[in-house]
Design an enzyme around this catalytic site. Structure first.
Site, PDB file in Angstrom:
ATOM      1  CE  LYS A 222      -2.760  -0.533   3.772  1.00  0.00           C
ATOM      2  NZ  LYS A 222      -3.519  -1.123   4.926  1.00  0.00           N
ATOM      3  CG  HIS A 223      -2.214   3.593   0.275  1.00  0.00           C
ATOM      4  ND1 HIS A 223      -1.649   3.818   1.636  1.00  0.00           N
ATOM      5  CD2 HIS A 223      -3.495   2.143   1.220  1.00  0.00           C
ATOM      6  CE1 HIS A 223      -2.194   3.545   2.871  1.00  0.00           C
ATOM      7  NE2 HIS A 223      -2.913   2.829   2.376  1.00  0.00           N
ATOM      8  CG  HIS A 236      -8.665  11.010   1.033  1.00  0.00           C
ATOM      9  ND1 HIS A 236      -9.854   9.788   0.113  1.00  0.00           N
ATOM     10  CD2 HIS A 236      -8.269   9.685   1.636  1.00  0.00           C
ATOM     11  CE1 HIS A 236      -9.595   8.939   1.143  1.00  0.00           C
ATOM     12  NE2 HIS A 236      -8.403   8.787   1.864  1.00  0.00           N
ATOM     13  CG  ASP A 302      -7.156   2.269  -0.187  1.00  0.00           C
ATOM     14  OD1 ASP A 302      -7.846   1.468   1.218  1.00  0.00           O
ATOM     15  OD2 ASP A 302      -6.570   2.534   0.341  1.00  0.00           O
TER      16      ASP A 302
END
Length: 791
Positions: A222-223, A236, A302
């Site tokens: 990840k990610h 984000h 995700d």
């Protein structure tokens, strides 16, 4: 089990036995291909989704927008009607006794198998970032602590234990490790990362993968990729990294963890990089990951990221369009529940928006992995053997060993630490007597258990205060002083009084881990700057004003600016050190353990000098063209001890270094102290002139060495010229001839010796098959020669 379910299971098993997919002697991909050719479209799509049965739509999210995304979700019976790809977090959603949870999971698997005509069970995944995220499981130190150990062998051991716990209750896949590289310390998820250097992240991440995969559990990287480069450190947020930063900083740890670790799964990043959401980026998830790197495992979404293409990133008008984008890009499985890959995807195939061949492509990967895990074998049984113990003594021993190696002594005037046996100690601060201070946001008690206080923590977690009272023979008094983040100085007077009556004060500061605004560190808890939260800095200043020596102990998920607190007698850093972290810290403070941790991230001097990491070219450092000095208070790789190894001669037999060859550098070490000493030898590259602006120094290798009193050893690094490569002006990765320097160093800013070399030959292009890690030969007097990969 009801007669109906039992009969359905028998029917499914009978049909299942008739196909080549049942033949364990056939290659997994051949077995999977036979199933793909036999399945209907709804059966195919059913294997491409997960289901989160225990998700809570009433609040208490453990994933972004969980409540919004699950409140209208389909029922278990509806989803499994034609089969199910994955079960989401049966142990990581609410506290459940491990034995009862394993039985419940086995029942759910029988239902899944009974509901599809091939009897295929679901692949079960869980979080395992700081240990198996289940009630009663060992809570290990967070990844930032793994980085602080510079100890790949111990991290691999830890991951193997985590995997064994997961397997013992029927879990097949772990959503770890995080191999994002820290770019902005304000980001809330810094605690989940291994550090700010791609070499360190890749080496430690690969070690974790080897341990988890070695236990039979699928590791999920990840990610992928660029997530930690979000603007202003906001979760984000968009990422504006250019192709060179992506190729030289964000991509290498993933490649290393795949090639050197053997990870079988990758999870996409939520980020939109240069305007393109990764969940819809075919160039990244297919062309690079599979085409150039040769990855053959599964790409899982995700949580909710496929639906986010419509709801948050607005590159799709419908869930069907979102499914088309993600499937085309290369996402094989939608997690955690069904949104776009259910009926919207089926409709998109039937209307011609999505070729069924794309469904088959993803399905082949999913079923191949299930075959590898034994889930397509006719005799597969969901029942697990024995009574699971998720926190056995051996696992606690490893957690303690990691915590001991991860504590970093940043500064020490020698008057306060180690604590004198007779010293009267005041232990103050908001985290001094808080067991949650030891845990990161993905440890089960902080991640999920906090919403279920009646269940208890499930494990014993001594606080710093508890541990000091256990190991320190002198008097220990306590005062809280203030809260972690809430305003208020009502407790200052009590803390000052306790300090004035002591010989030394240990003030325990830092973070409260949580999710989405319920803490100061963790997913969704981004910081506006790097001041200690709340009134904590003011508390330290009050205590320093008493004239009593003050030890500033920061227990946190990110480093904080400590430049205003240099009047303290000592600075100690621990990054959420796990359930035995309190004991490890107490042992370091008292001198029972000689500190040996080294910083995986720089500690800033000023709270507003971010974003900055040590991977900085000349003009990103202190210069006359800016009045902002980003020089850290403590640099990457820094760490002190009470007793240190004597670093001796550095030798290199060569003055030239072929652009396609290796060079060896040797350092002699001696322990002249009267106690065991561990240290981390670090090797950096300095490239004085290059065709693009490069970092002043970059890590090329490291080796942790422990010597008994009087011990002598040498460490010989063998470094391939591939490790000097970078993305050149033409966009290709190249090894460029010319003068370079190898720096044998105690930290990125503390160089012991410089070795000048000439890279000779023609400018050389390299690709993903290049050498990714250096190696080291450790030779100790009276011991067997040991060759290891760095790390």
């Amino acid at each position: 089990m009801s007669d109906a379910v039992s009969g359905a299971t028998s029917d499914a098993a009978e049909a299942y036995l008739r196909g080549p997919w049942n033949d364990a002697k056939l290659p997994p991909q051949e077995r999977a291909a036979a199933l793909v050719a036999t399945m209907t479209l709804p059966e195919k799509v059913g294997q491409l989704v997960g289901l989160w049965v225990g998700a809570d739509a009433s609040g208490g999210d453990v994933a972004p927008y969980q409540g919004d995304m699950t409140q209208d979700g389909p029922s278990f019976a509806d989803v499994v009607d034609d089969g199910l790809g994955q079960l989401t977090r049966p142990f990581g959603t609410a506290p459940v006794d491990p034995e009862l949870g394993a039985r419940s999971l086995a029942r759910a698997q029988r239902q899944v198998m009974a509901a599809n005509r091939f009897g295929i069970p679901a692949q079960v995944h869980e979080e395992c970032l700081a240990g198996f995220a289940a009630w009663g499981a060992t809570a290990y130190p967070v990844p930032l602590s793994w980085g602080a150990t510079f100890d790949t062998a111990l991290v691999e051991r830890m991951a193997g234990e985590i995997g064994s716990s997961m397997r013992s209750v029927g879990v097949h896949q772990g959503l770890a490790p995080v191999v994002d590289v820290v770019r902005d310390l304000r980001w809330g998820r810094v605690e989940e990362t291994i550090g700010e250097d791609p070499y360190l992240v890749g080496a430690i991440g690969a070690a974790y993968v080897r341990g988890l995969e070695g236990s039979g559990v699928v590791a999920t990287l990840k990610h992928f990729a660029g997530y930690s480069g979000s603007l202003a450190g906001r979760n984000h947020a968009p990422v504006s990294a250019g192709p060179r930063e992506m190729a030289d900083v964000f991509h290498p740890p993933f490649l290393t963890a795949l090639r050197e670790g053997g990870a079988r799964s990758v999870m996409n990043s939520y980020a939109a990089v240069d305007g393109v959401p990764v969940a819809a980026d075919e160039r990244l998830l297919t062309d690079l990951l599979r085409g150039e790197w040769g990855f053959e495992g599964t790409v899982v979404a995700d949580y909710f990221s496929v639906a986010f293409l419509r709801t948050l990133q607005r590159v799709a008008a419908t869930d069907g369009e979102a499914a088309a984008l993600a499937l085309t890009a290369g996402i094989d499985v939608e997690l955690p529940s069904v949104a776009a890959y259910g009926e919207p995807l089926i409709e998109a195939v039937r209307t011609g928006l999505v070729p069924e061949a794309l469904v088959d492509r993803a399905l082949l990967r999913v079923l191949t992995q299930k075959a590898e895990l034994g889930l397509l074998d006719a005799d597969w049984d969901p029942e697990v053997e024995g009574t699971p113990d998720l926190d056995p003594p051996a696992h606690r021993d490893t957690a303690l060993a990691l915590a001991r190696e991860a504590v970093v002594l940043l500064a020490n005037d020698g008057a306060a630490l180690p604590l004198a046996p007779s010293a009267r100690v005041a232990v103050v601060g908001p985290l001094a007597d808080d067991p949650y201070a030891m845990l990161g946001c993905y440890s089960f008690p902080a991640h999920v258990g906090i919403h279920h206080p009646d269940a208890g923590m499930g494990i014993e977690i001594p606080t710093v205060l508890d541990a000091l009272r256990s190991v320190h023979p002198g008097s220990v008094v306590h005062a809280r002083g203030c809260d972690v983040s809430a305003p208020g100085r009502d407790g200052f007077a009590e803390a000052v009084e306790a300090t004035r009556g002591a010989d030394v004060a240990v003030v325990v500061l830092g973070d409260k881990a949580g999710l989405f605004g319920r803490g100061t560190s963790g997913e969704g808890n981004d910081a506006p700057d790097l001041r200690l939260p709340g009134e904590q800095q003011a508390l330290v200043e009050e205590l320093v004003g008493t004239g009593v020596p003050v030890v500033v102990l920061v227990v946190s998920g990110r480093p904080y600016a400590l430049g205003a607190l240099t009047a303290a007698a000592a600075h100690v850093q621990a990054f959420f050190p796990g359930q035995l972290g309190g004991r490890a810290i107490a042992e370091v403070l008292t001198g029972a353990v000689n500190p040996s941790g080294h910083l995986p991230v720089s500690v800033p001097r000023e709270p507003g000098s971010q974003p900055a990491t040590y991977l900085a070219p000349t003009l990103a450092r202190a210069t006359a063209v800016s009045d902002i000095d980003p020089t850290p208070l403590y640099p990457f790789g820094h760490g002190l001890s009470y007793a240190e190894l004597t670093w001796g001669e550095v030798t290199c037999d060569d003055e030239t270094w072929p652009v396609d060859g290796e060079v060896s550098v040797r350092l002699d070490l001696t322990n002249d102290a009267d106690r065991e000493v561990a240290d981390v030898v670090q090797l950096y590259l300095h490239d004085p002139v290059a065709e693009v602006a490069r970092p002043e120094v970059a890590l090329l290798g490291f080796q942790r060495v422990t010597l008994a009193p009087g011990g002598r050893a040498s460490v010989t690094f063998r470094v391939h010229a591939d490790l000097t490569s970078f993305t050149g002006r033409d966009g290709a990765r190249v090894v460029e001839p010319g003068a370079v320097e190898l720096l044998v160093a105690r930290s990125s800013a503390d160089v012991h010796r410089t070795v000048a070399l000439d890279l000779v030959g023609e400018r050389r292009r390299v690709g993903p098959a290049r050498t990714l890690l250096a190696s080291a030969l450790v030779e100790a007097v009276g011991r067997t020669t040991e060759e290891v990969t760095v790390g």
